[in-house]
Design an enzyme around this catalytic site. Structure first.
Site, short mmCIF file in Angstrom:
data_model
loop_
_atom_site.label_atom_id
_atom_site.label_comp_id
_atom_site.label_asym_id
_atom_site.label_seq_id
_atom_site.Cartn_x
_atom_site.Cartn_y
_atom_site.Cartn_z
CB CYS A 1 26.90 37.48 16.65
SG CYS A 1 25.87 36.29 17.53
CG HIS B 1 29.39 34.21 13.97
ND1 HIS B 1 30.03 35.06 14.84
CD2 HIS B 1 28.28 33.78 14.62
CE1 HIS B 1 29.34 35.14 15.97
NE2 HIS B 1 28.27 34.37 15.85
CD GLU C 1 33.04 36.24 13.24
OE1 GLU C 1 32.31 36.49 12.27
OE2 GLU C 1 32.60 36.08 14.40
#
Lengths: 227, 78
Positions: free
Chosen positions: A87, A204, A206
């Protein structure tokens, strides 16, 4: 695996990265303040997290790209060390010239947060080797500037050299404009440098690694890094 | 000397902000097209030779103020 997470004023996904790398994967994960000039000894992966570094002033990632820690991140990358930018981290890597291109305002002008599907375009990377080429996985996006842009000649070169790691797709893996949330050229969600050790992506992974939080689609990236 | 740097998206780059503003202007009945939104940066640069000051501003554009992938700049020394 030792991981360094550079933290800039305005980073807000650094704790997600810490949770994924430290808690979920069990890696030795060290946040590093942007004013530092050296990464921790024996850092293997630098995870440049998402957020709004320096309030997105001037251009997203432009000021963070000049932070003192960035010189050592460039040295790490030049030595073949792994760098993953997610990002705002992707935007920073582009502004730091570690990756080609730029992330423009989303075509819709809106901040978009949604679950999207990605197709693995390159499965022989340190970030993807636990996945198959063509494999589809689901991860969230949350950005206003994810519209990947590159001049046509460089885009053709990026495609020809297999620089596209992930592309937005349907849940069945179909590619097409309908499945691109932000207007990104060729539906590009993530790219790698020539050497394959620096990857930037808007989605994302994560944020999708812990069943307690309801999603595990991003685990493939982390399993790849640990294999 | 006072320097004004105008940063614009390159012609081929889609400018959704410009497009939205254009639509807004159409909503008020204005006949307008090709609305583009840019950024204006003003600063004081030491020096008295306009060519020299302009060269400094150009170097600033190359280092930080402009992302050549998507933007172009024009520099005015006032």
């Amino acid at each position: 695996m030792r991981v360094a997470i550079p933290v800039f004023p305005g980073s807000n996904c650094d704790h997600d990265a810490l949770h994924a790398c430290g808690t979920v994967m069990g890696w030795d994960t060290i946040p590093v303040w942007h004013q530092e000039t050296r990464l921790p000894e024996n850092t293997e992966l630098v995870f440049v997290p998402g957020g709004f570094s320096y309030g997105d002033y001037l251009r997203c990632g432009a000021i963070a790209a000049l932070a003192p820690i960035m010189a050592d991140i460039k040295r790490h990358a030049d030595n073949g060390g792994l760098v993953l930018g997610v990002c705002n981290g992707f935007q920073i890597l582009c502004e730091a010239h570690l990756l080609p291109g730029a992330l423009l305002r989303n075509e819709s002008l809106r901040f978009i947060h949604a679950d999207v599907h990605l197709r693995v375009e390159r499965a022989n990377l340190p970030f993807t080797r636990a996945m198959r080429a063509g494999e589809v996985f689901q991860v969230p996006i949350a950005h206003a500037e994810g519209n990947f842009t590159l001049d046509p000649a460089e885009l053709a070169d990026l495609e020809a050299r297999g620089g596209v790691a992930f592309r937005y797709c349907s849940s069945a893996g179909e590619i097409g404009e309908d499945h691109v949330p932000n207007g990104a050229m060729n539906g590009i969600a993530g790219i790698v440098n020539l050497r394959g050790n620096v990857l930037g992506m808007m989605p994302h992974p994560e944020r999708a690694v812990d069943p307690k939080l309801g999603a595990t689609g991003g685990l493939g990236v982390f399993r790849s890094l640990s294999s | 000397m006072k320097v004004r740097v105008s940063v614009q998206l390159k012609p081929g780059i889609l400018d959704p902000q410009g497009k939205a503003v254009e639509q807004g202007l159409h909503g008020f009945g204005f006949e307008v097209e090709h609305v583009r939104i840019g950024r204006l940066i003003e600063m004081d640069v030491p020096g008295s030779d306009p060519a020299d000051v302009k060269a400094k501003a150009l170097a600033m554009c190359e280092k930080l103020l402009v992302n050549p992938v998507m933007e172009k700049a024009s520099i005015e020394v006032l």
